[in-house]
Design a protein around this motif. Sequence first.
Motif, PDB file in Angstrom:
ATOM      1  N   UNK A 112       0.897  -1.242   0.164  1.00 55.66           N
ATOM      2  CA  UNK A 112       0.142  -0.098  -0.299  1.00 55.66           C
ATOM      3  C   UNK A 112       0.975   1.446  -0.121  1.00 55.66           C
ATOM      4  N   UNK A 113       0.184   2.309  -0.442  1.00 54.90           N
ATOM      5  CA  UNK A 113       1.002   3.690  -0.322  1.00 54.90           C
ATOM      6  C   UNK A 113       1.157   4.145   0.918  1.00 54.90           C
ATOM      7  N   UNK A 114       1.452   5.511   0.904  1.00 53.81           N
ATOM      8  CA  UNK A 114       1.663   6.531   1.971  1.00 53.81           C
ATOM      9  C   UNK A 114       0.444   7.057   2.544  1.00 53.81           C
ATOM     10  N   UNK A 115       0.367   7.465   3.662  1.00 49.38           N
ATOM     11  CA  UNK A 115      -0.733   8.076   4.384  1.00 49.38           C
ATOM     12  C   UNK A 115      -1.998   7.249   4.404  1.00 49.38           C
ATOM     13  N   UNK A 169       2.683  -4.295   3.693  1.00 44.97           N
ATOM     14  CA  UNK A 169       3.964  -3.345   3.664  1.00 44.97           C
ATOM     15  C   UNK A 169       3.280  -2.254   2.907  1.00 44.97           C
ATOM     16  N   UNK A 170       3.454  -1.016   3.613  1.00 40.37           N
ATOM     17  CA  UNK A 170       3.079   0.403   3.376  1.00 40.37           C
ATOM     18  C   UNK A 170       4.052   1.407   3.480  1.00 40.37           C
ATOM     19  N   UNK A 171       3.736   2.623   2.878  1.00 39.50           N
ATOM     20  CA  UNK A 171       4.874   3.706   2.793  1.00 39.50           C
ATOM     21  C   UNK A 171       4.621   4.402   4.115  1.00 39.50           C
ATOM     22  N   UNK A 191       5.799  -0.702   7.799  1.00 34.96           N
ATOM     23  CA  UNK A 191       5.810   0.465   7.119  1.00 34.96           C
ATOM     24  C   UNK A 191       7.059   1.455   7.605  1.00 34.96           C
ATOM     25  N   UNK A 192       7.225   2.273   6.589  1.00 34.95           N
ATOM     26  CA  UNK A 192       8.199   3.255   6.822  1.00 34.95           C
ATOM     27  C   UNK A 192       8.104   4.084   7.996  1.00 34.95           C
ATOM     28  N   UNK A 246      12.927  -1.735   4.099  1.00 38.55           N
ATOM     29  CA  UNK A 246      12.522  -2.895   3.953  1.00 38.55           C
ATOM     30  C   UNK A 246      11.289  -2.808   2.771  1.00 38.55           C
ATOM     31  N   UNK A 247      10.661  -1.426   3.238  1.00 39.10           N
ATOM     32  CA  UNK A 247       9.381  -1.061   2.346  1.00 39.10           C
ATOM     33  C   UNK A 247       9.885  -0.836   1.118  1.00 39.10           C
TER      34      UNK A 247
END
Lengths: 420, 163
Positions: B10-13, B56-58, B84-85, B108-109
């Motif tokens: 998945x992306x950020x936020x 796994x996400x930003x 996640x980051x 890792x992300x």
Amino acid sequence: MSMTITEKILAAHASRKRVEPGELITARVDIALANDITAPIAIKKFRESGATRVFDKDFIALVPDHFAPNKDIESAQQCKLLRDFAREQDLTHYFEVGEMGVEHALLPEQGIVVPGDLVIGADSHTCTYGGLGAFSTGMGSTDLAAAFITGETWLKVPQSMMFIFKGKRNRWVGGKDLILHTIGDIGVDGALYRAMEFTGGVIEALPMEHRLTMANMAIEAGGKNGIIAPDAITEKYATGRARRKPVFYASDPDAAYCDVREYDCTGLQPQVAFPHLPENVHDVREAANISIDQVVVGSCTNGRLSDLREAAMVLRGHKVAPYVRMIVIPATQKIYRDAMKEGLLETFIEAGAAVSTPTCGPCLGGYMGILAQGERAVATTNRNFVGRMGHPESEVYLSNPAVAAASAVTGKITHPEEVV
Amino acid sequence: MDIKGRVWKFGKDVDTDQIIPARYLNTSDPGELAKHCMEDADPAFVTKMARGDLIVADKNFGCGSSREHAPIAIKAAGISAVIAKSFARIFYRNAFNMGLPILESPEAVEGISEGDEVEVEMASGRIHNRTTGQEYQAAPIPPFMQELIDAGGLMAYVKRKIG
């Protein structure tokens, strides 16, 4: 040794002389808050722990406001859990439909939260009370359950960021625009884990309700808390309503900040956050010609009396545009009654707006104004995430109450000066 | 506790309204919430994923609401861990209280793709990408939070403290 206002409040509640950013502390909680979405889990955890009595019946506030008045059978069951628990534990601060309001408008109004307090709430907008000069932050239901039992919570002392607002605030610019401008600058995680301290000449002259709006949206920048040093405006607000003795804290002149930002408010226009993040902030004039289907004025962000006054001032003598729905939700019963006495509700109804009993309702896509697929709303609320107000393919634009009212009149996003 | 599964990216936020939309918050039943896990980010997510898979996400995963329903929905859907980051503050705290394993590792992300087979050693924070052979080290868990985990979560810790 110098400290920020946030550090001072945390130190006082941890019975310490000083605390430093990064430190973990156990702190005494003045008020612990939950609502009809979050309290059911907290109550379940409380019972599972084997506890039978809460730490103190005066320090818990339970407010059924999200899906209350009950929107469906499941919501009715959740609200009943709160009611039964409040009755069983003889809680002082339980608010039934008819007395209740949107929690973060209600608790300051009723003097339950006072300057200098440490408040935790199972609601992310608990950070609102920083407008009063309190430390307040949102947590989950399990953290609340633990506090119900012990009267304490654990906290990591945050680093502080300072935001200085200088210059002159324009007529149509309020606390909502200042905080949207800030979030637009630093982003939705620009204050992650940090305290956001708002200061400067513009803040010193800012009315209390606008201060509450600013602190309310600290979470939209990821902040742990937002805070404004209490002053004469705070004192006037607290007088006659504070149920406990307020304590006024202030940052030392040489306190340490991890970031200091200055904004010149002269010339700043009303701000609008475009879908789907509160950081997508634009000058209202960049939003011209975006057509809308619905306007919502209300919520813990902008549902207070001064917000309704602002919306009514723009709306007076106008009609809501054809095929546009305008929904006005006074945030508490007191606000509702005051707005009625002042003739604001009449202005809304004359203009063709619907006026609702207090509820969080549409702000989080609960009920009382859900958007259909492809529909677009201007709202004075706090979040414009995907699906926030209804269908996953609907859109929410965040604005101040004057922009929302002007947009209702024209049917597209509009600067208030074009209508008044 | 060791974790092994396939990755969904998945992306950020990613906000809590995407993780579990508020229209489903008229219940706190984990089974019900699990049916709508990640629905507004990917409507087909729960039909595609398998028990044990990882998210796994930003940056800034879980921003927005304080709803504990978000980590409950993820855990009840069968997701074994979230990498996640960075995590939004309240989500991070809630995940610990819920016992949902979460790890912070920007490297890792960056290095993991959707569909990769990933293995995590929770005790050490080592993340192994079995598909690429790469290894990553997650940020260490703060000592006090480790104490909470060792005690069996916040409520068990509180029970022990009050005797």
